[in-house]
Structures are given as structure tokens and as C-alpha cells.
Design an enzyme around this catalytic site. Structure first.
Site, PDB file in Angstrom:
ATOM      1  N   GLY A   1       0.646  -1.107  -0.188  1.00 25.22           N
ATOM      2  CA  GLY A   1       0.102  -0.301   0.275  1.00 25.22           C
ATOM      3  C   GLY A   1       0.582   1.282   0.116  1.00 25.22           C
ATOM      4  CG  ASN A   2       3.550   1.895   4.119  1.00 23.34           C
ATOM      5  OD1 ASN A   2       1.778   1.751   3.293  1.00 23.34           O
ATOM      6  ND2 ASN A   2       4.523   0.989   3.979  1.00 23.34           N
TER       7      ASN A   2
ATOM      8  CE  LYS B   1       5.386  -6.930   3.291  1.00 21.61           C
ATOM      9  NZ  LYS B   1       3.772  -6.312   2.688  1.00 21.61           N
TER      10      LYS B   1
ATOM     11  CE  LYS C   1      -4.058  -2.979   9.195  1.00 20.16           C
ATOM     12  NZ  LYS C   1      -3.411  -3.749   8.243  1.00 20.16           N
TER      13      LYS C   1
ATOM     14  CE  LYS D   1       0.757  -5.526  -0.313  1.00 21.06           C
ATOM     15  NZ  LYS D   1       1.106  -5.704   1.003  1.00 21.06           N
TER      16      LYS D   1
HETATM   17  P1  ADP Z   1       3.353  -2.876   2.614  1.00 19.27           P
HETATM   18  O1  ADP Z   1       2.911  -1.708   2.252  1.00 19.27           O
HETATM   19  O2  ADP Z   1       4.215  -3.708   1.421  1.00 19.27           O
HETATM   20  O3  ADP Z   1       2.755  -3.950   3.663  1.00 19.27           O
HETATM   21  P2  ADP Z   1       4.391  -3.265   5.612  1.00 19.27           P
HETATM   22  O4  ADP Z   1       4.620  -2.063   6.089  1.00 19.27           O
HETATM   23  O5  ADP Z   1       3.318  -3.837   5.624  1.00 19.27           O
HETATM   24  O6  ADP Z   1       4.765  -2.465   3.871  1.00 19.27           O
HETATM   25  O7  ADP Z   1       5.477  -4.262   5.719  1.00 19.27           O
HETATM   26  C1  ADP Z   1       7.086  -3.539   5.265  1.00 19.27           C
HETATM   27  C2  ADP Z   1       8.224  -3.491   6.699  1.00 19.27           C
HETATM   28  O8  ADP Z   1       7.884  -4.239   7.539  1.00 19.27           O
HETATM   29  C3  ADP Z   1       9.381  -2.860   5.966  1.00 19.27           C
HETATM   30  O9  ADP Z   1       8.847  -1.323   5.827  1.00 19.27           O
HETATM   31  C4  ADP Z   1      10.130  -2.970   7.910  1.00 19.27           C
HETATM   32  O10 ADP Z   1      10.177  -1.621   7.837  1.00 19.27           O
HETATM   33  C5  ADP Z   1       9.083  -4.023   8.173  1.00 19.27           C
HETATM   34  N1  ADP Z   1       9.500  -4.840   8.668  1.00 19.27           N
HETATM   35  C6  ADP Z   1       9.059  -5.763   9.979  1.00 19.27           C
HETATM   36  N2  ADP Z   1      10.301  -6.597  10.606  1.00 19.27           N
HETATM   37  C7  ADP Z   1      11.286  -7.022   9.047  1.00 19.27           C
HETATM   38  C8  ADP Z   1      12.514  -8.746   9.057  1.00 19.27           C
HETATM   39  N3  ADP Z   1      12.991  -9.182   9.784  1.00 19.27           N
HETATM   40  N4  ADP Z   1      12.936  -8.391   7.574  1.00 19.27           N
HETATM   41  C9  ADP Z   1      12.407  -7.332   6.915  1.00 19.27           C
HETATM   42  N5  ADP Z   1      11.721  -5.890   7.372  1.00 19.27           N
HETATM   43  C10 ADP Z   1      10.879  -5.494   8.735  1.00 19.27           C
HETATM   44 MG    MG Z   2       1.973  -4.337   5.194  1.00 21.44          MG
END
Ligand code: ADP
Ligand code: MG
Length: 308
Positions: free
Chosen positions: A9-10, A271, A125, A209
Site C-alpha cells: 500500500g505504501n 508476508k 487491526k 492483502k
Molecule cells: P507493505 O505496505 O508493503 O505491506 P509493510 O509496512 O506492511 O509494507 O511491511 C514492510 C515493512 O516490514 C518494512 O518496511 C520493514 O520496516 C518491516 N519489517 C519488520 N520486520 C522485518 C524483518 N524482519 N525484515 C524485513 N522487514 C521487516
Molecule cells: Mg502491509
């Protein structure tokens, strides 16, 4: 071949998570440019899924300000709005970029529903912006919102976030893929519905998502699930001493690290979980990597590969 590609989303917002049209257009253009070699490939169809966090936040806030003219709009309606909003922008950009190169690719957007069950034990959430205690109390009594305290100070709206049981509308996606379209689906994790007596009704909830994308990738028997975000992959000891970025991760090891708390619930957790579910169900590899490196990630030359 079919690749399911999840965009964060970002990644489809501008700097500072701005979601004005120009910022979004620039972000979507850069994502689609990175995917262009795959878009124009003859033997590959993309199913693009996307988040909508910043976008839903803006819509909810705008409707609140509209007062009686805007209210009430359920969250599942806002998610449907973002599917059309973001999906049509991806479609336009994808078609324009290919045309500019004298090539042709067609995209279509599917308003995707996702089956869930919501009960008293469904995890909550936080969504939308931070409110003060007074604002939170006023919103709770005026709109019946459940407000949850945020660790950063202040309050946010809490909504049920159930795991997706099944993506509906998969047959529509399949028909479009067979017709030669790239498809945008599962936007914002899908429009959540519950089933009663064989009838699907939308429900006030949000679905992750990444988990939705994984369910769709399994249902389509896709050749690859690629989750593109704003970091280069999966790390252990993320942002701590001894941080280490992983190139490959077996599902057993991934599950062990997940249980050890290496991947937080609101970000990297879903993820990794999504990648595990896909790899286990299909016996194929999933990859988590940077949107900026999209092309190399989809070729498995960058990012973290989750191995069945
Ligand atoms: P998106 O919008 O792509 O779903 P999120 O913010 O939900 O992004 O997830 C991505 C973020 O997860 C990264 O920006 C990072 O800061 C965070 N993150 C947390 N733990 C980890 C990890 N172990 N390895 C990599 N990234 C991580
Ligand atoms: Mg996310």
C-alpha cells in the site's frame, strides 16, 4: 505462466504516504515501469494485487468531514472504492506505458470478494489516523466505533481482521487471464463477505492483502508469488545488532522465525506467512523483495526466496 505480484500500500502512495493524484500516479508509474519487461512478455500474465492502507485512511477521514452527507459508509465500501480507484490507475498506466513503446497489453480490474468468518475472537487491526482520548470517545458514541489504544500514544479505530478463508471471483480472474488480460485483483485484501445460507453479504472488517494474495495465488495455481515492498527482503534481527538479510529461507525455518517473533504481525509477519502458505500448498517458491528491484526480484535475482 501466471505470476501473482503484490504491491505494498505504501508503494502506491507518495512520500509521507501522500495519496493525492500526482503522488499516486508517480508511484504507480515507477512500479509499472519496473514490471514492464514482464508486462510485455508474451508467455506471462500478471495478477497484480495491492494494499490500500493510506487510501482507506484518507477516504474515511474525508467522509467524516462531510458529516451527514458522507456517513455512514461501511469499511467494505471504502475497500471497494480503493479497488476501483487504484485498480483503474494501474490499468491506465500499464496500457499507456506499453503503448508508448509501440506494444500492446491489456489490463482489467476485478472487484474481488473474500470469504471470512468474524467472531468474538477475531483479531483486531488498527486503521486510520490517531485520535485524542476525547475524539476517540466522541467517535465511539456517535458511530459505534471500537477504539483501541495505540503504542505511539493516542487512539485509533480497531476493526476485525479475520484470516481469508477463500477468494471469491477466482473464476472471473481466470476467464480474464485466458482472454489475454493482466488482472488487478484482491485490492486492499479484498471485500470481506460472510456466508449465510449460501448468500454472501459484505461485513465490516479488513483482510490482509498478503494473505489474500497468497490464497489467490494458490487458487490460480500461479507459477510464482512475489511480494514487493519497501525493504530488500526478509531480515533476522531487523534494525538490531546482528541484522542479517536472508537470501533463502526454507518454510520450516521461516515458521520457526515467525514463532520466535522476528516478523511483526502488522508488517513482515503476514508476508512471511503468505509466502509459507503458498510454498506449502503449491510446492513452488515465493519471493519477498523490494519494489524498486521488481524485475530482478521476479527473476529471483534479488530478495528473499521462500523455499518449499
Ligand atoms: P507493505 O505496505 O508493503 O505491506 P509493510 O509496512 O506492511 O509494507 O511491511 C514492510 C515493512 O516490514 C518494512 O518496511 C520493514 O520496516 C518491516 N519489517 C519488520 N520486520 C522485518 C524483518 N524482519 N525484515 C524485513 N522487514 C521487516
Ligand atoms: Mg502491509
Amino acid at each position: 505462466m501466471v505470476y501473482v505480484v503484490a504491491l505494498g500500500g505504501n508503494a502506491i502512495a507518495g512520500p509521507g504516504l501522500r495519496v493525492d493524484y500526482d503522488s499516486m500516479l508517480a508511484a504507480i508509474k515507477s512500479a509499472m515501469r519496473a514490471l514492464l519487461p514482464l508486462i510485455v512478455s508474451r508467455d506471462l500474465r500478471l495478477v497484480v494485487t495491492h494494499g490500500n492502507g493510506p487510501h482507506v485512511g484518507l477516504l474515511a477521514e474525508a467522509l467524516l468531514r462531510a458529516g451527514d452527507h458522507g456517513l455512514p459508509q461501511p469499511l467494505h465500501v471504502l475497500t471497494a472504492m480503493t479497488q476501483a480507484w487504484i485498480g483503474s490507475m494501474i490499468k491506465h498506466v500499464g496500457e499507456v506505458l506499453t503503448r508508448e513503446r509501440g506494444l500492446e497489453a491489456r489490463f482489467e480490474v476485478v472487484a474481488t470478494r473474500v470469504l471470512v468468518e468474524v467472531g468474538p475472537n477475531t483479531p483486531m487491526k488498527p486503521v486510520g489516523r490517531l485520535y485524542t482520548r476525547e475524539e476517540a470517545e466522541a467517535l465511539a458514541s456517535r458511530l459505534g466505533w471500537v477504539m483501541v489504544e495505540d503504542p505511539r500514544g493516542g487512539w485509533r479505530r480497531g476493526v476485525p481482521s479475520p484470516p481469508p478463508l477463500k477468494v471469491l471471483d477466482v473464476d472471473t480472474v481466470t476467464t480474464l487471464l485466458e482472454g489475454g488480460f493482466h488482472v488487478v485483483a484482491c485490492g486492499g485484501g479484498g471485500i470481506p463477505v460472510v456466508e449465510n445460507d449460501g448468500v454472501y453479504r459484505p461485513v465490516e472488517a479488513v483482510v490482509d492483502k498478503d494473505l489474500c494474495s497468497s490464497k489467490l495465488a494458490v487458487a490460480l495455481d500461479a507459477d510464482l508469488l512475489a511480494i514487493l515492498t519497501d525493504v530488500k527482503g526478509v531480515a533476522v534481527n531487523y534494525r538490531k545488532p546482528g541484522e542479517r538479510w536472508l537470501r533463502e529461507l526454507k518454510v520450516d525455518e521461516a515458521r520457526r522465525l515467525l514463532e520466535r517473533g522476528e516478523f511483526p504481525p502488522g508488517s513482515m509477519g503476514p508476508k512471511v506467512e503468505a509466502a509459507i502458505q503458498y510454498a506449502e500448498a503449491t510446492g513452488r517458491r515465493a519471493v519477498i523483495g523490494s519494489l524498486k528491484e521488481a524485475y530482478r526480484v521476479l527473476r529471483l535475482e534479488s530478495g528473499t526466496i521462500i523455499e518449499p
